[in-house]
Every structure is written in C-alpha cells, then in structure tokens.
Design a protein around this motif. Structure first.
Motif, PDB file in Angstrom:
ATOM      1  N   VAL A  48     -24.266 -23.570  12.592  1.00  0.00           N
ATOM      2  CA  VAL A  48     -24.934 -24.680  11.899  1.00  0.00           C
ATOM      3  C   VAL A  48     -25.150 -25.797  12.922  1.00  0.00           C
ATOM      4  O   VAL A  48     -24.421 -25.884  13.910  1.00  0.00           O
ATOM      5  N   GLY A  49     -26.129 -26.617  12.665  1.00  0.00           N
ATOM      6  CA  GLY A  49     -26.346 -27.736  13.595  1.00  0.00           C
ATOM      7  C   GLY A  49     -27.655 -28.447  13.316  1.00  0.00           C
ATOM      8  O   GLY A  49     -28.594 -27.864  12.772  1.00  0.00           O
ATOM      9  N   GLU A  50     -27.683 -29.697  13.692  1.00  0.00           N
ATOM     10  CA  GLU A  50     -28.840 -30.546  13.421  1.00  0.00           C
ATOM     11  C   GLU A  50     -29.741 -30.669  14.660  1.00  0.00           C
ATOM     12  O   GLU A  50     -29.253 -30.537  15.792  1.00  0.00           O
ATOM     13  N   SER A  51     -31.007 -30.927  14.424  1.00  0.00           N
ATOM     14  CA  SER A  51     -31.932 -31.205  15.525  1.00  0.00           C
ATOM     15  C   SER A  51     -31.731 -32.656  15.984  1.00  0.00           C
ATOM     16  O   SER A  51     -31.062 -33.453  15.304  1.00  0.00           O
ATOM     17  N   LEU A  52     -32.352 -32.994  17.097  1.00  0.00           N
ATOM     18  CA  LEU A  52     -32.256 -34.375  17.589  1.00  0.00           C
ATOM     19  C   LEU A  52     -32.852 -35.355  16.576  1.00  0.00           C
ATOM     20  O   LEU A  52     -32.274 -36.410  16.280  1.00  0.00           O
ATOM     21  N   ALA A  53     -34.006 -34.973  16.003  1.00  0.00           N
ATOM     22  CA  ALA A  53     -34.653 -35.872  15.031  1.00  0.00           C
ATOM     23  C   ALA A  53     -33.747 -36.095  13.826  1.00  0.00           C
ATOM     24  O   ALA A  53     -33.640 -37.219  13.301  1.00  0.00           O
ATOM     25  N   GLU A  54     -33.085 -35.018  13.383  1.00  0.00           N
ATOM     26  CA  GLU A  54     -32.194 -35.144  12.223  1.00  0.00           C
ATOM     27  C   GLU A  54     -30.996 -36.040  12.555  1.00  0.00           C
ATOM     28  O   GLU A  54     -30.583 -36.866  11.744  1.00  0.00           O
ATOM     29  N   ARG A  55     -30.459 -35.887  13.777  1.00  0.00           N
ATOM     30  CA  ARG A  55     -29.338 -36.768  14.171  1.00  0.00           C
ATOM     31  C   ARG A  55     -29.805 -38.222  14.212  1.00  0.00           C
ATOM     32  O   ARG A  55     -29.139 -39.126  13.686  1.00  0.00           O
ATOM     33  N   GLU A  56     -30.951 -38.436  14.849  1.00  0.00           N
ATOM     34  CA  GLU A  56     -31.417 -39.827  14.992  1.00  0.00           C
ATOM     35  C   GLU A  56     -31.740 -40.465  13.652  1.00  0.00           C
ATOM     36  O   GLU A  56     -31.663 -41.677  13.499  1.00  0.00           O
ATOM     37  N   ALA A  57     -32.107 -39.623  12.690  1.00  0.00           N
ATOM     38  CA  ALA A  57     -32.398 -40.162  11.353  1.00  0.00           C
ATOM     39  C   ALA A  57     -31.123 -40.328  10.526  1.00  0.00           C
ATOM     40  O   ALA A  57     -31.184 -40.715   9.353  1.00  0.00           O
ATOM     41  N   GLY A  58     -29.977 -39.980  11.112  1.00  0.00           N
ATOM     42  CA  GLY A  58     -28.701 -40.140  10.395  1.00  0.00           C
ATOM     43  C   GLY A  58     -28.420 -39.020   9.398  1.00  0.00           C
ATOM     44  O   GLY A  58     -27.640 -39.213   8.456  1.00  0.00           O
ATOM     45  N   HIS A  59     -29.048 -37.847   9.610  1.00  0.00           N
ATOM     46  CA  HIS A  59     -28.915 -36.767   8.626  1.00  0.00           C
ATOM     47  C   HIS A  59     -27.987 -35.629   9.056  1.00  0.00           C
ATOM     48  O   HIS A  59     -27.984 -34.564   8.446  1.00  0.00           O
ATOM     49  N   THR A  60     -27.230 -35.858  10.133  1.00  0.00           N
ATOM     50  CA  THR A  60     -26.416 -34.754  10.678  1.00  0.00           C
ATOM     51  C   THR A  60     -25.519 -34.113   9.622  1.00  0.00           C
ATOM     52  O   THR A  60     -25.553 -32.887   9.427  1.00  0.00           O
ATOM     53  N   ASN A  61     -24.712 -34.916   8.964  1.00  0.00           N
ATOM     54  CA  ASN A  61     -23.741 -34.355   8.019  1.00  0.00           C
ATOM     55  C   ASN A  61     -24.423 -33.616   6.874  1.00  0.00           C
ATOM     56  O   ASN A  61     -23.992 -32.539   6.462  1.00  0.00           O
ATOM     57  N   GLU A  62     -25.522 -34.231   6.401  1.00  0.00           N
ATOM     58  CA  GLU A  62     -26.261 -33.615   5.292  1.00  0.00           C
ATOM     59  C   GLU A  62     -26.793 -32.233   5.709  1.00  0.00           C
ATOM     60  O   GLU A  62     -26.717 -31.256   4.950  1.00  0.00           O
ATOM     61  N   VAL A  63     -27.325 -32.132   6.922  1.00  0.00           N
ATOM     62  CA  VAL A  63     -27.918 -30.865   7.392  1.00  0.00           C
ATOM     63  C   VAL A  63     -26.842 -29.788   7.530  1.00  0.00           C
ATOM     64  O   VAL A  63     -26.991 -28.677   7.018  1.00  0.00           O
ATOM     65  N   VAL A  92     -16.100 -17.405  10.712  1.00  0.00           N
ATOM     66  CA  VAL A  92     -15.941 -18.425  11.755  1.00  0.00           C
ATOM     67  C   VAL A  92     -17.163 -19.326  11.622  1.00  0.00           C
ATOM     68  O   VAL A  92     -18.267 -18.836  11.342  1.00  0.00           O
ATOM     69  N   VAL A  93     -16.973 -20.614  11.793  1.00  0.00           N
ATOM     70  CA  VAL A  93     -18.111 -21.545  11.788  1.00  0.00           C
ATOM     71  C   VAL A  93     -18.313 -22.052  13.208  1.00  0.00           C
ATOM     72  O   VAL A  93     -17.331 -22.380  13.901  1.00  0.00           O
ATOM     73  N   ALA A  94     -19.559 -22.084  13.661  1.00  0.00           N
ATOM     74  CA  ALA A  94     -19.869 -22.674  14.974  1.00  0.00           C
ATOM     75  C   ALA A  94     -20.760 -23.886  14.741  1.00  0.00           C
ATOM     76  O   ALA A  94     -21.871 -23.757  14.192  1.00  0.00           O
ATOM     77  N   TYR A  95     -20.255 -25.056  15.125  1.00  0.00           N
ATOM     78  CA  TYR A  95     -21.112 -26.254  15.084  1.00  0.00           C
ATOM     79  C   TYR A  95     -21.859 -26.340  16.405  1.00  0.00           C
ATOM     80  O   TYR A  95     -21.246 -26.506  17.468  1.00  0.00           O
ATOM     81  N   GLU A  96     -23.171 -26.200  16.315  1.00  0.00           N
ATOM     82  CA  GLU A  96     -24.006 -26.218  17.516  1.00  0.00           C
ATOM     83  C   GLU A  96     -25.166 -27.194  17.314  1.00  0.00           C
ATOM     84  O   GLU A  96     -26.202 -26.823  16.731  1.00  0.00           O
ATOM     85  N   PRO A  97     -25.000 -28.439  17.758  1.00  0.00           N
ATOM     86  CA  PRO A  97     -26.131 -29.364  17.659  1.00  0.00           C
ATOM     87  C   PRO A  97     -27.303 -28.808  18.471  1.00  0.00           C
ATOM     88  O   PRO A  97     -27.142 -28.473  19.645  1.00  0.00           O
ATOM     89  N   VAL A  98     -28.441 -28.675  17.828  1.00  0.00           N
ATOM     90  CA  VAL A  98     -29.587 -28.002  18.466  1.00  0.00           C
ATOM     91  C   VAL A  98     -29.980 -28.704  19.765  1.00  0.00           C
ATOM     92  O   VAL A  98     -30.337 -28.064  20.751  1.00  0.00           O
TER      93      VAL A  98
END
Ligand code: PEP
Length: 254
Positions: free
Chosen positions: A129-144, A164-170
C-alpha cells in the motif's frame, strides 16, 4: 517480532546473475536474525527452488513471487496461479505493488482477491500500500493507505493475521527519496491500528517499509517501533547492500 527483509528483483536477472547473487548472499548471510525473501521473476522459480534444494546454505533464503493471478485457473493468458507458485516452493507473494497498480490498473478489490488466492494456496501475501506524491501533498496519505488495506481486510476477514503489509510510498520507490523514519513510522502506526481493529491477532502481522531502503538508511528505518522489516528493490540486486540491510535487521526499536 522477528523482522522480514524481502528483496524485489523486479524484471531483472539472468541465470548467471541470479546464481552469482544467491551465492554471495548465502556466503555472507550466516544465520540471519530475520526472515529473508527474494521475490524473483517467474521464469526463475525453478532455478531458485533447485538451488535451495541442492544446498542447505540457501535454506534461509525464501522464494517469493512478484504477482499472482486473482483467478484460480483457466483462460487467462499470461497469468500464473497461486497453485502454480506453490508447486515451485513459493512462500511469499507481493500483491498490489504500485507498479502493478499503476501499469496494470489493478484495483484495490483485485489486489484483495490476489491476497485471497495466495492465502488459500498457503502463500503469505505481502500486500503493498502507499500514496503518490500528489496524495501526500494533498494530506491524503492515511486515507489512501487505509482504503487500500480496508479492501484486503474486507475480503480476507479471519485470515488477516496471516498477511504481511508493506508500506511503500510511491514517491519513494526507485527514486532515491526515502520517507524519513518518522514519516514512515507515522503511517505504520496508522496501519497497525487498522489491523488491530480488524483482528485480535493483528499484532503478529509484520508491517515492512519499502522505498529506496539501502545500506545507509536501513538502521534508522528498522529502528522504528512499528517497522518490522523492509521491502527492498534496487539494493536487493547488490549482494553487499542487501546483506548490510539484513544485518541491520538486528536493530532494536528506538
Ligand atoms: C520496490 O520495488 O518495492 C522498492 C521498494 O524499490 P526501491 O527499493 O528500488 O525503491
């Protein structure tokens, strides 16, 4: 919890290069303090299985796949089923890697069904799972990330403690940009809370970090309370770097 370090070779390797890499890993690893996995391209499953069977020095290197079909069998050209993976000794399988979500339009629901197929075949899915840069910058990381994991929890219910969960910010994958240990820990804590709400056994689900992990930053990341290992792309192709990350799995939580 025992840490898990998984290498994602992506579409890299050759018979000769794989042999050299595995030889160097087996020679340098000794008895690792963590579980070690290499997720290799499907054509090389038989090579890695044969090498593991032939020499106990390789036994600590578990075989992983990079994808699995969401279907059981049939007219799905190009797909590989979970049962086929199992026949080759595959123990872990990435599902929902961001490159699959991005280039193959894999939906949250398809990723959840892939996890279900893997579990049914006795293979541990590493759910990315992980958020894109745009999603992080928009404050949507946790939601995504919560939405992506919720689909897997919904489909896999009582088996959720087996994943197993892998957190991988895109934005950190293959870019050389790493989430800071604090940024990663904050998201891991969100994922841990979500898993705990879903299952009383969720404390045993490893949550690993991926995104430009390397020999230099592994210790700080692996020292965070909720970072239970790493999913390593580029650095897993270089024996010295991968071995150094494995050695850093001894890092105690901060
Ligand atoms: C990955 O492919 O899962 C990954 C984390 O790649 P890299 O380590 O190269 O960023």
């Amino acid at each position: 919890m025992r840490k898990l370090i998984a290498g994602n070779w992506k579409m890299n390797g050759s018979l000769a290069a794989n042999e050299a890499l595995l030889d160097a890993l087996a020679a340098g690893m000794g008895q690792p303090a963590c579980d070690v996995v290499v997720c290799v391209p499907a054509p090389y499953f038989s090579q890695i299985s044969a090498v593991r069977r032939a020499n106990t020095a390789y036994a600590a290197i578990h075989l992983g796949a990079q994808d699995v079909s969401e279907h059981e069998q049939g007219a799905f050209t190009g797909e590989v089923s979970a049962a086929m993976l199992r026949e080759f000794g595959v123990r872990y399988c990435l599902v929902g890697h961001s490159e699959r979500r991005q280039y193959h339009a894999e939906s949250d629901e398809a990723v959840a069904r892939k996890a279900q197929r893997a579990l049914a075949a006795g293979i541990t899915p590493i759910v990315c799972v992980g958020e894109s840069l745009a999603e992080r910058e928009a404050g949507h990381t946790n939601e995504v990330v919560r939405r992506q994991l919720a689909a897997v929890i919904h489909t896999n219910g009582h088996c959720i403690s087996e994943i197993v969960v892998a957190y991988e910010p895109v934005w950190a994958i293959g870019t050389g940009k790493t989430a800071s240990p604090e940024q990663a820990q904050a998201v891991h804590a969100v994922l841990r809370a979500q898993l705990q709400a879903a299952s009383a056994q969720a404390n045993r689900v490893p949550i690993v970090y991926g995104g430009s992990m390397n020999a230099g930053n592994a210790a700080a990341l692996l020292g965070q309370a909720d970072i239970d290992g790493g999913l390593v792309g580029g650095a897993s192709l270089k024996a010295a770097d991968f071995l150094s990350i494995i050695a850093n799995s001894r890092t105690e939580c901060a």
